[in-house]
Design an enzyme around this catalytic site. Structure first.
Site, short mmCIF file in Angstrom:
data_model
loop_
_atom_site.label_atom_id
_atom_site.label_comp_id
_atom_site.label_asym_id
_atom_site.label_seq_id
_atom_site.Cartn_x
_atom_site.Cartn_y
_atom_site.Cartn_z
N ARG A 1 0.81 -1.23 0.00
CA ARG A 1 0.00 0.00 0.00
C ARG A 1 0.84 1.27 0.00
O ARG A 1 0.35 2.34 -0.37
CB ARG A 1 -0.91 0.02 1.24
CG ARG A 1 -2.09 -0.91 1.16
CD ARG A 1 -2.92 -0.82 2.44
NE ARG A 1 -3.36 0.54 2.71
CZ ARG A 1 -4.45 1.10 2.20
NH1 ARG A 1 -5.20 0.40 1.36
NH2 ARG A 1 -4.79 2.33 2.51
N TYR B 1 -0.66 11.22 -0.01
CA TYR B 1 -0.11 12.29 0.83
C TYR B 1 0.54 13.38 -0.02
O TYR B 1 0.52 14.55 0.34
CB TYR B 1 0.90 11.72 1.83
CG TYR B 1 0.25 11.19 3.08
CD1 TYR B 1 -0.25 12.05 4.05
CD2 TYR B 1 0.13 9.81 3.32
CE1 TYR B 1 -0.85 11.57 5.20
CE2 TYR B 1 -0.46 9.31 4.47
CZ TYR B 1 -0.95 10.20 5.41
OH TYR B 1 -1.56 9.72 6.55
N SER C 1 0.84 14.65 6.50
CA SER C 1 -0.35 14.93 7.30
C SER C 1 -0.17 16.22 8.10
O SER C 1 0.88 16.45 8.69
CB SER C 1 -0.60 13.77 8.27
OG SER C 1 -1.66 14.09 9.15
N CYS D 1 -11.74 0.69 21.95
CA CYS D 1 -10.55 -0.03 22.40
C CYS D 1 -9.43 0.08 21.38
O CYS D 1 -8.25 0.05 21.74
CB CYS D 1 -10.89 -1.50 22.61
SG CYS D 1 -12.08 -1.79 23.94
N HIS E 1 -20.01 16.10 24.89
CA HIS E 1 -19.65 17.31 25.64
C HIS E 1 -20.22 18.53 24.92
O HIS E 1 -20.14 18.65 23.70
CB HIS E 1 -18.13 17.43 25.77
CG HIS E 1 -17.72 18.61 26.60
ND1 HIS E 1 -17.55 19.87 26.08
CD2 HIS E 1 -17.45 18.71 27.93
CE1 HIS E 1 -17.20 20.70 27.04
NE2 HIS E 1 -17.13 20.02 28.18
N ASP F 1 -12.33 23.45 28.39
CA ASP F 1 -13.44 23.21 29.31
C ASP F 1 -13.52 21.74 29.71
O ASP F 1 -13.81 21.42 30.87
CB ASP F 1 -14.75 23.66 28.66
CG ASP F 1 -15.87 23.81 29.68
OD1 ASP F 1 -15.64 24.45 30.72
OD2 ASP F 1 -16.97 23.28 29.44
N CYS G 1 -15.03 -4.62 27.74
CA CYS G 1 -15.97 -5.20 26.80
C CYS G 1 -16.32 -6.63 27.23
O CYS G 1 -15.45 -7.34 27.76
CB CYS G 1 -15.38 -5.23 25.39
SG CYS G 1 -15.01 -3.60 24.72
N CYS H 1 -13.79 -9.01 25.91
CA CYS H 1 -12.40 -8.54 25.95
C CYS H 1 -11.42 -9.70 26.10
O CYS H 1 -11.61 -10.60 26.94
CB CYS H 1 -12.21 -7.57 27.10
SG CYS H 1 -10.54 -6.87 27.20
N CYS I 1 -6.07 -4.08 29.03
CA CYS I 1 -7.13 -3.08 28.94
C CYS I 1 -7.51 -2.53 30.31
O CYS I 1 -7.50 -3.23 31.31
CB CYS I 1 -8.37 -3.68 28.27
SG CYS I 1 -8.25 -3.72 26.48
#
Length: 365
Positions: A52, A60, A67, A133, A167, A319, A339, A342, A347
């Site tokens: 790839r 890019y 980026s 996750c 939020h 905030d 989870c 899991c 985790c």
């Protein structure tokens, strides 16, 4: 210069800032089983990454040679801490530290800079509004591993901002970007514009384990739509699938084709899970999917502006941290809930949680 009292680690996967970083970035991404699980990953991961790399390097190249996510994260971080110093003087001075997964600055870079600056209180602040996750969870796991590798597992008292999908400041900022996007359409047709929220997809095996991501994405979408208060139809799709595994759908590209086939003329895409422009917005949504939409017969295809340098979004970031620091809690109530399916013993750990005694070994589950 006075030492930094409260350090805020801004966690994200990151992106290659130069074309030379593209292949190393992909090699690390496809080797990470917390993000993508492949059969025979030790061999198939590098094969996919190298195959790839030329195409991705070319993509890019079309967006400026790398980026912009590090630049935007630094701008957002600086705006956030300047506001925090005013909003929360008792925890000031504040400093921000970027921790990317597969390109520099990585977690070790952030931790060593924090130690140099004399940080006492540390906040791991995910830059993914919606928890997964594969994103927030894996970034936290790597942060704790990096602290142990660097011998800094006992250096700071930690707390975690592990999600912020509804939020008020984030929703207000996203809603304003939708208003800005709709303003690109003729007023006579504006109410008929279909709003397509697009989020990064996840492998279905992650979803099947019970990952919170789909429900939190849905919560963000609903909150934006309700705040927007307009009659526009809307839907949600998922993008950026890679590798030979099944991914969460419906897929944005297929949705565009089907909408065009139904005669949809005006469409506004909203990257609901992304807070900065990067390859998935500048190349995938703008260029690749823009061409898909044109071929499908969608005559007006637009994307909302990313949050990037928007002062309102920096207000929201400050905030979120101010509220978190004032609460004095080590994490959200949801964070310890693993989870149902899991399989990762790392985790939901946290090193030296604020207000609690550290467990043996410097971690807590």
């Amino acid at each position: 210069m006075s030492k930094v009292k409260t350090g805020i680690v801004m966690m994200n996967l990151g992106g290659p800032a130069t074309l030379d970083e593209v292949e190393p970035f992909l090699l690390e991404l496809f080797a990470d089983r917390e993000i993508i699980q492949l059969p025979f990953q030790r061999w198939l991961g590098p094969f996919i990454a190298r195959r790839r790399a030329p195409k991705v390097r070319g993509l890019y190249g079309t967006i400026g040679g790398g980026s912009p996510i590090l630049r935007y994260t630094r701008i957002q971080g600086q705006g956030m801490v300047e506001r925090l110093d005013r909003l929360s003087p008792e925890t000031a001075p504040h400093g921000f530290y970027v921790a990317f997964r597969y390109v520099q600055p990585k977690s070790e870079d952030a931790l060593r800079a924090m130690a140099t600056d004399g940080v006492e209180r540390a906040v791991a602040f995910t830059q993914y509004p919606q928890f997964s996750c594969s994103t927030t969870g894996s970034s936290l796991n790597e942060l704790w591993r990096a602290a142990r590798r660097a011998g800094l597992e006992d250096a700071f008292e930690w707390s975690i901002i592990d999600r912020w999908p509804v939020h008020e400041g984030f929703i207000a900022s996203m809603t304003e970007t939708v208003r800005d996007g709709l303003a690109q359409f003729d007023p006579a047709a504006r109410d008929r514009v279909l709003i397509l929220f697009s989020a990064h997809s996840l492998p279905l095996d992650v979803i099947d384990r019970g990952d919170a991501y789909p429900q939190e994405i849905g919560a963000s979408v609903q909150a934006v739509v309700e705040r927007l208060g307009r009659p526009n139809p809307y839907m949600l799709a998922f993008q950026s699938e890679v590798g030979p595994v099944r991914w969460l759908g419906p897929h944005t590209e297929e949705v565009l084709k089907r909408l065009g086939a139904r005669g949809q003329q005006q469409l506004l895409v909203v990257p609901i899970a992304f807070t900065s422009d990067h390859i998935e917005t500048l190349s995938e949504l703008d260029r690749e999917y823009g061409e898909v939409a044109r071929r499908a017969g969608i005559t007006e295809y637009r994307r909302t502006p990313a949050l990037n340098e928007r002062p309102q979004f920096m207000d929201a970031l400050a905030d979120i941290v101010r509220e978190h620091l004032a609460a004095g809690q080590p994490h959200s109530t949801q964070y310890p809930l693993r989870c149902p399916g899991c399989v990762n013993p790392q985790c939901r750990q946290i090193l030296n949680p604020v207000g609690l005694a550290p467990a043996a070994g410097g971690g807590r589950r």
